[in-house]
Write an enzyme that holds these catalytic residues in place. Structure first.
Site: not given
Ligand SMILES: Cc1ncc(COP(=O)(O)O)c(C=O)c1O
Length: 335
Positions: A76, A78-80, A82
């Site tokens: 998503g 705000q993927s942490n 990633a």
């Protein structure tokens, strides 16, 4: 080979110092009349840290072993996961490609901003969230898209969701088991947010293998996947099989509370989550994130207050990180 020997002989890169602290939450414990602890997996590793560091130690070692320098993953906006992949790859001199299935936002904030700082390539393909697909089908589809657009690479599924990444949380389960025994706790409930479910699967496998008095409890923060408990059970079983241990989990064995604490949808802060975020910040000076840990912490507080957990057991909250996303939401979301 025992499962421990197999785990210890699986290659991993060194990204952080272990074990992470297991700290008491004294003011909150007094208020709720329950022994509450927090496991600080929000801190380890490069790029502001978080739970994905444990998974990436195994996954990136595998990429190196295969001679790959280009790494692809997705999530998503705000993927942490990633962001941590981008940070870890920067440290290891690897190239990162991050895929998002939303339109490119006008401003890159929070995790997206940090990804740019780490030099990651960002690909925005506005296909939508793909809701209603299984986790496995989504991963297969993105894998094909990534091959078409990036060519040869090492592919990491969303959230590092495979057996190799899951080994990171088998090691965490060992740490938590040892930590609770050292504290003299006879029983404990370990609460974690579940996004892709790999953290929960690794903990289920690890705590079962350790024959631990700690029981895991996952709180779904996404309503994202069709057949989510089935996917988690399959992954926990595969992790055990890869460690030569004969444990099989079915969907019914998965300790997951689905939907109840998600709020409106994945990625949107919920009122209960925001209240929990403020409570922990103002009682203990610890920050949660609005997308994952605030919702899980809010669920945990509700379950303690309703006496569903924490009656004859301690409660441990696994802090999985994500605070970079705090800077991606409007100030008024925090009251
Ligand atoms: C901060 C944070 N907490 C929890 C999770 C959930 O972990 P998992 O994907 O292993 O369920 C994630 C990622 O999805 C995360 O970024």
């Amino acid at each position: 080979m025992t499962w421990q020997e197999r785990l210890n002989s699986t290659r991993r890169v060194h990204l952080a110092e272990w074990p992470t602290p297991l700290e008491p939450l004294p003011r909150l414990s007094a208020e709720l009349s329950c022994q509450i602890f927090i496991k600080r997996d929000d801190q380890p590793g490069p790029g502001m840290g978080g739970n994905k560091t444990r998974k990436l130690e195994y996954l990136l070692a595998d990429a190196q072993r295969r001679g790959q320098r280009k790494v692809v993953t997705f999530g998503g906006l705000q993927s942490n996961h990633a962001r941590l992949t981008a940070a870890a790859c920067a440290r290891l001199g690897m190239e990162t490609h991050l895929f998002y299935f939303d339109p490119r936002p006008a401003r890159l904030v929070g995790n997206l901003l940090l990804n740019r700082l780490f030099g990651a390539h960002l690909h925005f393909i506005p296909l939508g969230g793909g809701g209603g697909m299984s986790l496995e089908a989504t991963i297969r589809l993105v894998r094909l898209i990534a091959w078409a657009l990036v060519g040869e690479h090492y592919f990491i599924p969303v959230g590092g969701h495979n057996w190799l990444g899951g080994l990171g949380y088998v090691r965490a389960a060992q740490e938590i088991d040892q930590g609770t025994r050292a504290l003299g706790l006879e029983k404990a409930c370990l609460v974690t947010a579940a996004g892709s479910g790999g953290t929960l699967a690794g903990l289920m496998a690890g705590l079962a293998l350790c024959n631990s008095p700690v029981r895991p409890l996952g709180i779904d923060v996404g309503k994202l996947w069709k057949g989510f408990p089935t996917s988690i059970a399959a992954l926990a079983s595969e992790i055990c099989a890869q460690l030569n241990a004969d444990y099989r989990f079915s969907a019914a064995d998965v300790p997951l509370i689905e939907r109840q604490y998600v709020g409106q949808q994945y990625g949107t802060p919920s009122p209960a989550g925001q209240a929990a975020l403020l409570k922990l910040a103002r009682h203990e000076g610890i920050l949660l994130d609005p997308v994952y840990t605030a919702k899980a912490f809010g669920g945990m507080l509700d379950l303690i207050q309703r006496k569903v957990i924490g009656q004859d057991e301690a409660v441990i909250f696994l802090h999985t990180g994500g605070q970079a996303a705090l800077f991606a939401f409007e100030r008024q979301a925090y009251g």
